[in-house]
Design a protein around this motif. Sequence first.
Motif, short mmCIF file in Angstrom:
data_model
loop_
_atom_site.label_atom_id
_atom_site.label_comp_id
_atom_site.label_asym_id
_atom_site.label_seq_id
_atom_site.Cartn_x
_atom_site.Cartn_y
_atom_site.Cartn_z
N PRO A 349 0.80 -1.23 0.00
CA PRO A 349 0.00 0.00 0.00
C PRO A 349 0.83 1.28 0.00
O PRO A 349 0.33 2.33 -0.42
N GLY A 350 2.08 1.22 0.44
CA GLY A 350 2.90 2.43 0.48
C GLY A 350 3.66 2.69 -0.80
O GLY A 350 4.38 3.70 -0.90
N ASP A 351 3.51 1.82 -1.81
CA ASP A 351 4.26 1.98 -3.06
C ASP A 351 3.33 1.66 -4.22
O ASP A 351 3.12 0.50 -4.56
N ALA A 352 2.75 2.71 -4.84
CA ALA A 352 1.73 2.53 -5.88
C ALA A 352 2.27 1.72 -7.05
O ALA A 352 1.57 0.83 -7.57
N ARG A 353 3.50 1.99 -7.48
CA ARG A 353 4.04 1.27 -8.64
C ARG A 353 4.22 -0.22 -8.32
O ARG A 353 3.86 -1.10 -9.12
N LYS A 354 4.78 -0.50 -7.16
CA LYS A 354 4.99 -1.89 -6.76
C LYS A 354 3.65 -2.61 -6.54
O LYS A 354 3.51 -3.80 -6.86
N SER A 355 2.68 -1.87 -6.03
CA SER A 355 1.35 -2.45 -5.80
C SER A 355 0.71 -2.87 -7.12
O SER A 355 0.19 -3.99 -7.25
N LEU A 356 0.74 -1.98 -8.13
CA LEU A 356 0.14 -2.30 -9.42
C LEU A 356 0.87 -3.45 -10.10
O LEU A 356 0.25 -4.28 -10.77
N ALA A 357 2.20 -3.51 -9.93
CA ALA A 357 2.96 -4.61 -10.51
C ALA A 357 2.55 -5.94 -9.89
O ALA A 357 2.41 -6.96 -10.58
N GLU A 358 2.35 -5.96 -8.57
CA GLU A 358 1.93 -7.18 -7.89
C GLU A 358 0.51 -7.56 -8.30
O GLU A 358 0.20 -8.75 -8.50
N GLN A 359 -0.38 -6.57 -8.43
CA GLN A 359 -1.73 -6.84 -8.90
C GLN A 359 -1.70 -7.48 -10.29
O GLN A 359 -2.40 -8.45 -10.57
N ALA A 360 -0.87 -6.93 -11.18
CA ALA A 360 -0.76 -7.45 -12.55
C ALA A 360 -0.21 -8.87 -12.56
O ALA A 360 -0.64 -9.73 -13.34
N ARG A 361 0.75 -9.15 -11.67
CA ARG A 361 1.32 -10.50 -11.58
C ARG A 361 0.26 -11.51 -11.18
O ARG A 361 0.15 -12.59 -11.77
N ILE A 362 -0.55 -11.16 -10.19
CA ILE A 362 -1.61 -12.06 -9.72
C ILE A 362 -2.67 -12.25 -10.81
O ILE A 362 -3.15 -13.35 -11.04
N VAL A 363 -3.03 -11.17 -11.50
CA VAL A 363 -4.01 -11.26 -12.58
C VAL A 363 -3.52 -12.20 -13.67
O VAL A 363 -4.28 -13.03 -14.20
N ALA A 364 -2.25 -12.12 -14.05
CA ALA A 364 -1.71 -12.98 -15.09
C ALA A 364 -1.82 -14.45 -14.70
O ALA A 364 -2.15 -15.31 -15.54
N ILE A 365 -1.54 -14.76 -13.43
CA ILE A 365 -1.65 -16.15 -12.95
C ILE A 365 -3.11 -16.61 -13.01
O ILE A 365 -3.41 -17.70 -13.52
N LEU A 366 -4.01 -15.78 -12.50
CA LEU A 366 -5.42 -16.18 -12.43
C LEU A 366 -6.07 -16.22 -13.81
O LEU A 366 -6.99 -17.01 -14.04
N ASP A 367 -5.59 -15.39 -14.73
CA ASP A 367 -6.11 -15.43 -16.10
C ASP A 367 -5.87 -16.80 -16.72
O ASP A 367 -6.72 -17.33 -17.46
N LYS A 368 -4.70 -17.39 -16.44
CA LYS A 368 -4.39 -18.71 -17.00
C LYS A 368 -5.31 -19.77 -16.42
O LYS A 368 -5.83 -20.64 -17.14
N PHE A 369 -5.53 -19.72 -15.12
CA PHE A 369 -6.47 -20.64 -14.49
C PHE A 369 -7.88 -20.44 -15.04
O PHE A 369 -8.60 -21.40 -15.33
#
Length: 409
Positions: A349-369
């Motif tokens: 929550p204290g790092d917007a860029r890092k937060s969005l990168a982590e969100q995108a990483r999780i989305v990519a994994i779940l998109d495959k599932f």
Amino acid sequence: MSEMNYLDKLLSEVAVEWLPLGDVTQYEQPAKYLVSTINYSDEYDTPVLTAGKTIVLGYTDEVDGIYNASQDPVIIFDDFTTANKWIDFDFKIKSSAVKMITSKSEEKTLLKYIYYWLNTLPSELSDGDHKRHWIGNYTNKKIPIPCPDSPEKSLAIQAEIVRILDAFTELTAELTAELTARKRQYHYYRDHLLRFEGREVEWKTLGEIGEFIRGKRFTKADYAEDGISAIHYGEIYTRYGAWTGETFSKVRRELAGSLRYAKRGDVVIAGVGETVEDVGKAVAWIGEQDIAIHDDSYAFRHSMNPKFISYAMQTATFISEKAKHVSRGKVNRLLIDGMAKVRVPIPYPGDARKSLAEQARIVAILDKFDALTNSLSEGLPREILQRKQQYAYYRNLLLSFPKPEEVAV
């Protein structure tokens, strides 16, 4: 030998007699098999059946009046809907509309052959139709019996047709079981990822991270072939996940100025639903153009990854919290002020860029599932659909015996 040559040989020069279905089957009313209570539990042994889409309604501990289909399989036939199922396990019945269909003589006509042939018949139901069909209609339908003068040869042909169709059915069942297992695995992994156990995360309410924008009313009379792209609330819970620009509805262009729109990145939420579970289901709008939304929908506008939000809204934790904010009645309706209090995880929550990168990483994994378990263009659902189409093709081919003009099926 090719499949077509094999089928040609199997069915070539086969004499066929078309007999009324009532001549080769017998039916039994369900009265003595009806369940007495609806005290169902998965801990009990005996399934309670209906002939509708939901075959097993639950399990009962009643021990009397059980139909022993494990010894003698049966077709259950819904007299009102004409839905039918092959049942080879013991059961009780919920509805008096169900009939149990058996063959009058397995030495002449195999029940499984009758079952497969029944499913070649087109539906004759019309809107509002609520009459019984078996005695007045289906018993008069003509079923083809191969080699009627040679029972041994007839049974051999019937058995071979059943063997081929059983193989297709078994393959589809195996794929369906695999899909069910994969969906469970996907749901477990999605919920695990989005709990963020032992990771840097802050849980915030939806009201803290965004705003809800309610749509404007349009009706079926406003639909047009060439108009403003729109999402109707009912389409949200039939297309759960994300939309990339493809839509189901369009409304008249002259209404453009009076409508409200979801912008790219908004999450569109169903404000009402047929069931409590449907209410609050959400899709991430990731199309390029703004899209109109119905007044029983909300656009949730925020600065996070939209697909991350929509996945978070599918977790068991979120759904449990959301259900507390649904008004139950003739229409199940989302209480949006309560929905705004439901929390979602914010990684880093204290790092917007890092937060969005982590969100995108999780989305990519779940998109495959998600593609594996839900996509009709790839993954297991596509393969199951192909197998069902293949089964229907061969079923109709195998059971399409030459028919005299005077035979009406």
